[in-house]
Write an enzyme that holds these catalytic residues in place. Structure first.
Site, PDB file in Angstrom:
ATOM      1  N   ARG A  88       0.809  -1.214   0.000  1.00  0.00           N
ATOM      2  CA  ARG A  88       0.000   0.000   0.000  1.00  0.00           C
ATOM      3  C   ARG A  88       0.840   1.260   0.000  1.00  0.00           C
ATOM      4  O   ARG A  88       0.288   2.353  -0.019  1.00  0.00           O
ATOM      5  CB  ARG A  88      -0.880  -0.006   1.223  1.00  0.00           C
ATOM      6  CG  ARG A  88      -2.357  -0.350   0.881  1.00  0.00           C
ATOM      7  CD  ARG A  88      -3.142  -0.027   2.076  1.00  0.00           C
ATOM      8  NE  ARG A  88      -4.541   0.092   1.987  1.00  0.00           N
ATOM      9  CZ  ARG A  88      -5.422  -0.879   2.134  1.00  0.00           C
ATOM     10  NH1 ARG A  88      -5.045  -2.110   2.183  1.00  0.00           N
ATOM     11  NH2 ARG A  88      -6.699  -0.600   2.196  1.00  0.00           N
ATOM     12  N   ARG A 127     -22.351  -0.571   2.603  1.00  0.00           N
ATOM     13  CA  ARG A 127     -21.670  -1.858   2.740  1.00  0.00           C
ATOM     14  C   ARG A 127     -21.708  -2.369   4.181  1.00  0.00           C
ATOM     15  O   ARG A 127     -21.398  -1.632   5.103  1.00  0.00           O
ATOM     16  CB  ARG A 127     -20.219  -1.688   2.297  1.00  0.00           C
ATOM     17  CG  ARG A 127     -19.378  -2.921   2.449  1.00  0.00           C
ATOM     18  CD  ARG A 127     -18.086  -2.791   1.701  1.00  0.00           C
ATOM     19  NE  ARG A 127     -17.019  -2.241   2.503  1.00  0.00           N
ATOM     20  CZ  ARG A 127     -15.737  -2.304   2.162  1.00  0.00           C
ATOM     21  NH1 ARG A 127     -15.389  -2.844   1.014  1.00  0.00           N
ATOM     22  NH2 ARG A 127     -14.822  -1.784   2.923  1.00  0.00           N
ATOM     23  N   ARG A 170     -18.496  -1.308   8.772  1.00  0.00           N
ATOM     24  CA  ARG A 170     -17.136  -1.041   9.209  1.00  0.00           C
ATOM     25  C   ARG A 170     -17.014   0.403   9.691  1.00  0.00           C
ATOM     26  O   ARG A 170     -17.576   1.311   9.095  1.00  0.00           O
ATOM     27  CB  ARG A 170     -16.168  -1.273   8.047  1.00  0.00           C
ATOM     28  CG  ARG A 170     -15.762  -2.719   7.907  1.00  0.00           C
ATOM     29  CD  ARG A 170     -14.966  -2.974   6.671  1.00  0.00           C
ATOM     30  NE  ARG A 170     -13.833  -2.078   6.461  1.00  0.00           N
ATOM     31  CZ  ARG A 170     -12.938  -2.239   5.500  1.00  0.00           C
ATOM     32  NH1 ARG A 170     -13.031  -3.272   4.679  1.00  0.00           N
ATOM     33  NH2 ARG A 170     -11.949  -1.391   5.340  1.00  0.00           N
ATOM     34  N   ARG A 181      -9.636   7.859   2.994  1.00  0.00           N
ATOM     35  CA  ARG A 181      -8.981   6.639   2.500  1.00  0.00           C
ATOM     36  C   ARG A 181      -8.698   6.740   1.003  1.00  0.00           C
ATOM     37  O   ARG A 181      -7.691   6.222   0.507  1.00  0.00           O
ATOM     38  CB  ARG A 181      -9.850   5.406   2.810  1.00  0.00           C
ATOM     39  CG  ARG A 181      -9.833   5.070   4.294  1.00  0.00           C
ATOM     40  CD  ARG A 181     -10.996   4.184   4.690  1.00  0.00           C
ATOM     41  NE  ARG A 181     -10.958   2.875   4.080  1.00  0.00           N
ATOM     42  CZ  ARG A 181     -12.022   2.125   3.853  1.00  0.00           C
ATOM     43  NH1 ARG A 181     -13.228   2.554   4.171  1.00  0.00           N
ATOM     44  NH2 ARG A 181     -11.893   0.954   3.282  1.00  0.00           N
TER      45      ARG A 181
HETATM   46  P1  AMP Z   1      -8.799  -2.909   3.560  1.00  0.00           P
HETATM   47  O1  AMP Z   1      -9.689  -3.933   4.156  1.00  0.00           O
HETATM   48  O2  AMP Z   1      -7.810  -3.476   2.570  1.00  0.00           O
HETATM   49  O3  AMP Z   1      -9.545  -1.715   3.024  1.00  0.00           O
HETATM   50  O4  AMP Z   1      -7.882  -2.344   4.762  1.00  0.00           O
HETATM   51  C1  AMP Z   1      -8.474  -1.698   5.867  1.00  0.00           C
HETATM   52  C2  AMP Z   1      -7.429  -0.941   6.661  1.00  0.00           C
HETATM   53  O5  AMP Z   1      -6.407  -1.836   7.123  1.00  0.00           O
HETATM   54  C3  AMP Z   1      -6.676   0.138   5.880  1.00  0.00           C
HETATM   55  O6  AMP Z   1      -7.394   1.359   5.782  1.00  0.00           O
HETATM   56  C4  AMP Z   1      -5.419   0.260   6.757  1.00  0.00           C
HETATM   57  O7  AMP Z   1      -5.696   0.962   7.958  1.00  0.00           O
HETATM   58  C5  AMP Z   1      -5.138  -1.194   7.135  1.00  0.00           C
HETATM   59  N1  AMP Z   1      -4.269  -1.866   6.146  1.00  0.00           N
HETATM   60  C6  AMP Z   1      -4.575  -2.952   5.393  1.00  0.00           C
HETATM   61  N2  AMP Z   1      -3.539  -3.300   4.612  1.00  0.00           N
HETATM   62  C7  AMP Z   1      -2.560  -2.406   4.858  1.00  0.00           C
HETATM   63  C8  AMP Z   1      -1.232  -2.212   4.355  1.00  0.00           C
HETATM   64  N3  AMP Z   1      -0.716  -3.013   3.404  1.00  0.00           N
HETATM   65  N4  AMP Z   1      -0.515  -1.177   4.847  1.00  0.00           N
HETATM   66  C9  AMP Z   1      -1.002  -0.368   5.808  1.00  0.00           C
HETATM   67  N5  AMP Z   1      -2.228  -0.467   6.317  1.00  0.00           N
HETATM   68  C10 AMP Z   1      -3.021  -1.494   5.861  1.00  0.00           C
END
Ligand code: AMP
Length: 223
Positions: A88, A127, A170, A181
């Protein structure tokens, strides 16, 4: 097959990941799911990342690298993997390229899904996720009568915490946090995609349309 799926929040990475792992037989590694499970279990990792995730910010690169290095060393990941939500940042991408080089592994495809910001906000606001089976769905599709039971597994309650409903929104799926985000994606995650593109085949995929239409575009890209 080793695949990375990237894209702004709510573009459909989770849904499309399920389709790819089913057809390609690789293991789905979602760093977001892993962190959410850590929060629910009350582990040390969960306590560390809870506030960061709720604010829509990124967890530290160091912590994420450790998590992914550990996950890729597990036996089920040897048959191929699909990484969803990692890397990310450019630092994670560079670190990951080094990690794979060290393991003698490569990435067969980097998929970058995209959709306009307003469409993403519209999708994410409705969602919900099921605490029992982890399925993600959009309640807008259900009309005025909102389901109390998960339409996938039938649960009404969180199996770990009786009395708490199974379906939940969420904390980071509120409009203001979604917009933050999206900005984090543009500023921090797009540079990660550019770093990966230097080494591996990258495919930009239109994330608009039905999940089936997007899945067809991905299948064509993966060949
Ligand atoms: P997601 O479910 O992929 O949208 O991830 C939800 C949250 O998890 C993100 O907004 C970050 O806070 C954290 N997160 C997930 N993957 C990463 C990553 N590779 N690097 C940093 N934070 C992460």
């Amino acid at each position: 097959m080793n695949v990375i799926i990237m894209g702004p929040p709510g573009v459909g990475k989770g849904t499309q990941s399920h389709a790819v792992v089913t057809s390609k037989g690789c293991v789905h590694i979602s760093t977001g799911d892993t962190l959410r499970m850590a929060i629910r279990s009350g582990s040390e990792l969960g306590l560390k990342v809870h506030a960061i995730m709720n604010a829509g910010d990124l967890v530290s690169d160091e912590l994420m690298m450790d998590l992914v290095r550990d996950r890729l060393s597990q036996p089920d990941a040897q048959q191929g993997w699909l990484l969803d939500g990692f890397p990310r940042t450019a630092v994670q991408a560079e670190g990951f390229i080094g990690l794979l080089d060290g393991l003698g592994q490569t990435v067969d495809a980097v998929l970058v899904l995209n959709a306009p910001a307003d469409e993403i906000v519209r999708r994410l606001e409705g969602r919900v996720t099921c605490r029992a089976c982890n399925e993600v769905m959009n309640l807008k599709g259900f009309g005025p009568v909102q389901p109390r039971f998960c339409p996938f597994c039938g649960s009404a309650e969180d199996p770990q915490r009786p009395g708490k409903s199974a379906l939940y929104q969420r904390a980071d799926d509120k409009e203001e946090t979604i917009r933050h985000r999206l900005e984090v994606f543009r500023k921090k995650t797009l540079p990660a995609a550019w770093a990966l593109e230097e080494r591996y085949p990258l495919h930009e995929i239109d994330g608009l349309g039905t999940p089936e239409q997007v899945a067809d575009r991905i299948a064509a890209a993966l060949g």
